[in-house]
Every structure is written in C-alpha cells, then in structure tokens.
Scaffold this motif. Structure first.
Motif, PDB file in Angstrom:
ATOM      1  N   PHE A 166       0.838  -1.203   0.000  1.00  0.00           N
ATOM      2  CA  PHE A 166       0.000   0.000   0.000  1.00  0.00           C
ATOM      3  C   PHE A 166       0.871   1.250   0.000  1.00  0.00           C
ATOM      4  N   PHE A 167       1.920   1.244   0.840  1.00  0.00           N
ATOM      5  CA  PHE A 167       2.850   2.375   0.841  1.00  0.00           C
ATOM      6  C   PHE A 167       3.546   2.503  -0.513  1.00  0.00           C
ATOM      7  N   PHE A 168       3.926   1.365  -1.103  1.00  0.00           N
ATOM      8  CA  PHE A 168       4.546   1.383  -2.419  1.00  0.00           C
ATOM      9  C   PHE A 168       3.605   1.955  -3.477  1.00  0.00           C
ATOM     10  N   ALA A 169       2.315   1.658  -3.332  1.00  0.00           N
ATOM     11  CA  ALA A 169       1.332   2.157  -4.294  1.00  0.00           C
ATOM     12  C   ALA A 169       1.355   3.682  -4.334  1.00  0.00           C
ATOM     13  N   ILE A 170       1.349   4.294  -3.166  1.00  0.00           N
ATOM     14  CA  ILE A 170       1.417   5.760  -3.093  1.00  0.00           C
ATOM     15  C   ILE A 170       2.751   6.258  -3.623  1.00  0.00           C
ATOM     16  N   SER A 171       3.807   5.595  -3.196  1.00  0.00           N
ATOM     17  CA  SER A 171       5.154   6.023  -3.551  1.00  0.00           C
ATOM     18  C   SER A 171       5.392   6.000  -5.052  1.00  0.00           C
ATOM     19  N   ASN A 172       4.809   5.020  -5.758  1.00  0.00           N
ATOM     20  CA  ASN A 172       5.065   4.925  -7.189  1.00  0.00           C
ATOM     21  C   ASN A 172       4.358   6.019  -7.981  1.00  0.00           C
ATOM     22  N   PHE A 173       3.260   6.545  -7.465  1.00  0.00           N
ATOM     23  CA  PHE A 173       2.678   7.725  -8.093  1.00  0.00           C
ATOM     24  C   PHE A 173       3.598   8.931  -7.907  1.00  0.00           C
ATOM     25  N   PHE A 174       4.196   9.032  -6.734  1.00  0.00           N
ATOM     26  CA  PHE A 174       5.186  10.091  -6.514  1.00  0.00           C
ATOM     27  C   PHE A 174       6.340   9.944  -7.511  1.00  0.00           C
ATOM     28  N   THR A 175       6.789   8.714  -7.703  1.00  0.00           N
ATOM     29  CA  THR A 175       7.869   8.454  -8.650  1.00  0.00           C
ATOM     30  C   THR A 175       7.471   8.886 -10.060  1.00  0.00           C
ATOM     31  N   GLY A 176       6.239   8.557 -10.452  1.00  0.00           N
ATOM     32  CA  GLY A 176       5.759   8.940 -11.777  1.00  0.00           C
ATOM     33  C   GLY A 176       5.753  10.435 -11.980  1.00  0.00           C
ATOM     34  N   VAL A 177       5.309  11.181 -10.975  1.00  0.00           N
ATOM     35  CA  VAL A 177       5.292  12.645 -11.071  1.00  0.00           C
ATOM     36  C   VAL A 177       6.714  13.178 -11.199  1.00  0.00           C
ATOM     37  N   LEU A 178       7.603  12.709 -10.346  1.00  0.00           N
ATOM     38  CA  LEU A 178       8.977  13.207 -10.355  1.00  0.00           C
ATOM     39  C   LEU A 178       9.676  12.890 -11.671  1.00  0.00           C
ATOM     40  N   GLN A 179       9.495  11.677 -12.180  1.00  0.00           N
ATOM     41  CA  GLN A 179      10.147  11.321 -13.438  1.00  0.00           C
ATOM     42  C   GLN A 179       9.553  12.097 -14.614  1.00  0.00           C
ATOM     43  N   SER A 180       8.275  12.445 -14.529  1.00  0.00           N
ATOM     44  CA  SER A 180       7.675  13.254 -15.582  1.00  0.00           C
ATOM     45  C   SER A 180       8.322  14.635 -15.658  1.00  0.00           C
ATOM     46  N   TYR A 181       8.824  15.121 -14.540  1.00  0.00           N
ATOM     47  CA  TYR A 181       9.550  16.381 -14.498  1.00  0.00           C
ATOM     48  C   TYR A 181      11.058  16.175 -14.707  1.00  0.00           C
ATOM     49  N   HIS A 182      11.442  14.950 -15.078  1.00  0.00           N
ATOM     50  CA  HIS A 182      12.841  14.597 -15.297  1.00  0.00           C
ATOM     51  C   HIS A 182      13.653  14.708 -14.007  1.00  0.00           C
ATOM     52  N   ARG A 183      13.004  14.485 -12.879  1.00  0.00           N
ATOM     53  CA  ARG A 183      13.699  14.397 -11.582  1.00  0.00           C
ATOM     54  C   ARG A 183      13.855  12.910 -11.256  1.00  0.00           C
ATOM     55  N   PHE A 184      15.064  12.390 -11.426  1.00  0.00           N
ATOM     56  CA  PHE A 184      15.280  10.958 -11.265  1.00  0.00           C
ATOM     57  C   PHE A 184      16.047  10.600  -9.987  1.00  0.00           C
ATOM     58  N   ILE A 185      16.664  11.587  -9.341  1.00  0.00           N
ATOM     59  CA  ILE A 185      17.590  11.263  -8.259  1.00  0.00           C
ATOM     60  C   ILE A 185      16.871  10.688  -7.046  1.00  0.00           C
TER      61      ILE A 185
END
Length: 567
Positions: A166-185
């Motif tokens: 469940f925590f991963f589910a939330i976290s992966n949306f955060f990852t998607g947003v950040l990568q869409s802005y080309h923030r990969f670190i």
C-alpha cells in the motif's frame, strides 16, 4: 502549521542538497543517476540477502522459513504490479506529461489525485480479500514439497507485506510525477532506503519475531520509500485531494490504456507463480536455489536495462508523434546500443566468475557448498539471457511511449504459454530439475527479445539498419573475446595463486580477474571503434564537470528540446 516549504535547513546543507531536485536533461545522464542509485540499492539488497541467509539458514526448519518468506512476497507484489504499476508504467507518465504541457499543472495534479484515489480504494478492497484467503491462496500456488508449516508462515507473512505494498502504491505515483519532471535522483535512491529498512527490521527484530522480522522490515522499508519522495513532490506543487471524478482530463485515457498492460503484468505474474509451483514440486530448497540465481541475474538487468528504460520513457514519449518518429528511432537505437554495451560484460562476468561471486554475495557460513554449486549451475544458464532481458525493459517502454500496450500483451502471452508448456514438460517428464527451469527461463527471454524487436521494426520502419547491426555485432565480438581472455587467467589464478578458502583471497581473485576481463572488453571496444565507449566516457566527464560547478550555480529548470537529449 508545518510546511515543507517553510522547513529551514542550515545553509551548507540546503546548498549541497540541491542536487536531489536536479533535472536530468538527457537519457544517458538520467540513466547514470538511476544506475548509480541502483548500484547502491543492489548493494543494500545483497547485504539484506546475506543477512537473511546468515540469520535463517542454520536448521532445516529455519531454511524452510526463509523459503516461505520468498514465496510470501509474490501475492502482495502481484497486487502492486497489477493494480498500480500497470497504470504508472504504461499510462501515467505519458498522459501526465501531455496534460501538464497542454492543460497546465493544476489539471495534471487533479488528474493524479483522481487516479490515485480510485486505484488505492481498489487496492484496499483486494488487499482485504487476500488477507482473509491468504492460506488457501498459498496452498494453491505451491507444490507437494512445500510443507504445511511453510504454508502457514507464508500466509502470515503475506498478510503483513500487503501493508508494505500500500505504501509502495502511493510512492510509485510520486515516482511517476517526479520522473515526468525529469527528476530521477530521489526516486532512484528511495530503493536504497527500502533495503536498509528490511536490514534494520531483521537485525533488530529477529530475536523477537524470527522470520516475521523480515516481513516487518519490508513494511518499514516501504514506508521510508514513500516518505522520502513526499517532500520533493510537494515542492513541485502536488497536493493529494481525494476524488473519483472520471470526467477529468486524462483520467479516462489512463484507464483506457491500463487493461492491456494489466493483462500483460497478469501474464508475467502467472509465469512467476508457475515458477513457484514447479520449483516447490521438485524438492526441498529448489525454489530457494533458483530464486538466488535469478536475484544475481536481476542485478545487471536493473542496473542497465531498467535504468536506461526508465530514463528513456519520458524522452521517448516526448518524441512519439508521427512527425518526430525519426527522432524517436534515433533515441531508441542509442538506448538499445547502450544497454547491450553495458550488459554484455556483466553477463560474461557472471558466467565465468559465478561461483566466487555467489560465495562473496550469499556465502554466509551456514550456506552449504552443495547449494552454492547448485546456484552456480543455475546462474551459468541464465547469464546467457541477461542482455536480452535488459533490452526488453527498454523495448516494452518504447511501445508504451507510442501509446501501444496491446502488442506487449500479445508478446507476453506467447512467451508465457511457451514457458508454461516447457516448464511442465521439464518438471514432470524429465529429470533436468531446476537446471531445466533455468534453461526454459533463458529460452523464453531470447524469444521475448526477438518478438519485441521484430514487431517494433514493423511499427517504426527500418529499425534493423546498419546503425543497429554494426554496433551489436561489434559488442558481441568484444564480449566473446572478453570471455576467452577472462577464463584462462581465472583458472590459473584460482588453482595456482589464490587460496580461495579464505575470504580475502577469494575477494582478491574476483577483483583481479574482473579487472582483467573489463580491461580486455574496453580494449577490444576501442579497437573495434564502438561508439558507446566514447559516449559513456564523455558522459562521465560531463557529470564530473556538472558536479564541480553545481555548488556555485543557481538551478535553472527549463524544458528540454530534442537536441538536449543527445550526448
């Protein structure tokens, strides 16, 4: 009221922490960020595995408990793969990027909240059902060699690890947003802390909770994974606002793209579940043996295939229109060649140095020598498919960038049918055992790579030009020569120079022969004029220059153009 924006940090910390929010402006620079973080994460993961083996491998009962822990991972992970990753990997990043550029950030963030709300509610509902029926689900997917005690332990651990997903589910949306802005670190370093959480759980809680401490550690690690990305997403302007408004721009598009990808993940999970059934039908610790081999194989795939694949998706998505299709092909070929160049030497190292590597990585004092040799034989077979599996990670995302999720589904369907039929034949009609399962895994990977390349060539036209074949042939030649020149010094040093019963000399043997092998590969890469060698050298120099100047320059976030994507 507390606000991330009002969080006051000492000047020397805030000045040196700006690199966490840095925008990557090319596929290779983004891939380097992800690769470095994956190396750290993988090292933490190897420490985790060694700790688990040393903690739970003293007796037959503890060995079986550890194997039950490996089995328990599958159902929670399958929920995450099907319900969350199917949306984020296939649809979210391309659609979010398009909506943000066309309609603005506020509309894109509202769309994100709606998709998150719907999928998290579905996840909670499915999680409750799985928790209730965890034991019969475990019984259905394991073979005769899996004991009733193991079934109970696996069921209990399954219930615990649903919380982590469940925590991963939330976290992966955060990852998607950040990568869409080309923030990969930040998304790239989050898995490091996930593994640290598991290590901490096992180290501190195992005296009280035994194997269940590993499950608790998974929950701790997943929570840290989520919390680490929250401030960065907040700084970009995202605020989660629960909503189920399906009429919002982009929401219908995401859910329309999801079914083929979810079906594709379903097929992949069927393959994973079938491996559990077939391996636990062969005998005690058969599943453990092949899983250990697969973990080693996964390392270079994560470092090179997943890293470059993840880094490529936002850039390929931006170039996926018909008018940009030629640019799309150029970026794709560059990424394919980069993956092959990096993954081939890793495959050779694992093939030749498999036993020393297994002993160094997993060789806790209580890991039997027979198990080490068995894992080594598995690694020898599956190492052949590393480059193919790494490339598939990119090819899947290339189809996603083209808004095509149906073709990957059809390819996966064919590969899974081949795998199931082949595995059933090997387990029930031959005496090949786990080596047969390793062989069918390798053949399935090669078949999958061939299918993706063939169909992608039809979709974008003329993929198989000299720009594809010439570099690939050169790199395969360099890899073959590396294997030849690595094997000979390895045998001599192993038998004459080093006493490998001592860990320090085993480490010296591995480092020495690995260095020889890599120097040979680099030499032949330079001799054959392989472009990727020059390109990676250029990237490393560029990164060093940027690192030295980062502390004295202000971060300027700009939209990147096609020219910015090349190195």
């Amino acid at each position: 009221m507390f606000s991330w924006n009002s969080l006051s940090l000492p000047k020397f910390i805030s000045g040196n922490a700006r690199w966490l929010d840095k925008q990557q402006t090319s596929i290779m620079s983004a891939a380097v960020v992800i690769t470095v973080a994956n190396i750290l994460s993988s090292l933490a993961g190897l420490v985790r595995e060694r700790l688990l083996i040393s903690s739970f491998f003293d007796t037959v009962l503890s060995q079986q408990s550890y194997e039950a822990f490996l089995v328990a991972f599958q159902i929670p992970d399958m929920m995450f793969q099907l319900l969350i990753l199917g949306a984020v990997s296939a649809a979210f990043i391309p659609v979010f990027t398009k909506v943000r550029k066309g309609e603005g950030e506020e509309v894109a963030f509202n769309m994100t909240s709606t998709v998150m709300t719907i999928l998290l509610l579905i996840f909670l509902l499915v999680g409750a059902v799985v928790a209730v029926f965890a034991q019969p689900l475990t019984e259905l997917r394991t073979g005769a060699a899996f004991t009733p005690t193991q079934i109970k332990v696996a069921a209990d651990l399954t219930r615990i690890m649903i919380i982590a997903q469940f925590f991963f589910a939330i976290s992966n949306f955060f990852t998607g947003v950040l990568q869409s802005y080309h923030r990969f670190i930040i998304p790239a370093i989050a898995p490091v802390f996930y593994n640290i959480g598991i290590v901490a759980g096992v180290y501190f809680l195992s005296p009280m909770f035994g194997i269940y401490s590993a499950g608790i550690g998974v929950v701790i690690g997943a929570l840290i994974h989520m919390l680490l990305q929250l401030p960065a997403v907040y700084r970009l302007g995202f605020r989660f606002a629960p909503s189920i408004n399906l009429s919002q721009i982009g929401v219908k598009k995401i859910f329309s793209l999801m079914p083929p990808r979810v079906l594709t993940y379903s097929l992949t999970e069927i393959q994973s579940l079938s491996l559990t059934f077939f391996a636990t039908s062969l005998g005690n610790l058969s599943f453990f043996t092949i899983k250990l081999g697969l973990k080693l194989m996964t390392l270079p795939i994560r470092l090179f295939g997943v890293s470059i694949g993840q880094a490529s998706l936002p850039f390929l998505s931006a170039e996926s229109d018909e008018k940009d299709r030629e640019r799309f092909k150029v970026l794709l070929l560059q990424s394919i060649n980069q993956i092959t160049f990096l993954s081939l030497p890793a495959s050779v190292l694992l093939l030749i140095l498999r036993v020393p590597i297994i002993r160094l990585v997993f060789g806790a004092r209580n890991l039997p020598w027979e198990t080490t040799l068995a894992v080594g034989r598995v690694v020898a077979i599956i190492a052949v498919s590393i480059a193919a599996q790494a490339m598939v990670q990119l090819l899947i995302r290339a189809f996603h960038a083209l808004k095509d999720t149906k073709t990957p589904f059809m390819i996966t369907l064919a590969v899974v049918v081949f795998y199931l039929v082949g595995s059933a034949f090997i387990v029930f009609y031959t005496d090949m055992g786990i080596l047969g399962l390793a062989l069918i895994t390798t053949l399935s990977a090669l078949l999958e790579q061939f299918a993706y390349l063939t169909l992608l060539n039809k979709k974008i036209d003329n993929l198989f030009t000299s720009e594809f074949w010439v570099p690939q042939i050169k790199m395969v030649t360099a890899g073959f020569l590396m294997a030849v020149f690595l094997y000979l010094p390895f045998r001599v040093l192993d038998e004459v120079v080093f006493n490998t019963t001592r860990t320090i000399e085993l480490l010296a043997l591995t480092i020495t022969t690995s260095t020889i092998g890599m120097l040979v590969y680099i030499y032949f890469a330079a001799l054959l004029d392989i472009h990727e060698l020059k390109m990676i050298t250029k990237v490393l120099r560029h990164i060093d220059y940027r690192r030295k100047n980062l502390a004295k320059t202000q971060e300027v976030v700009v939209e990147t153009s096609a020219e910015d994507h090349t190195m």
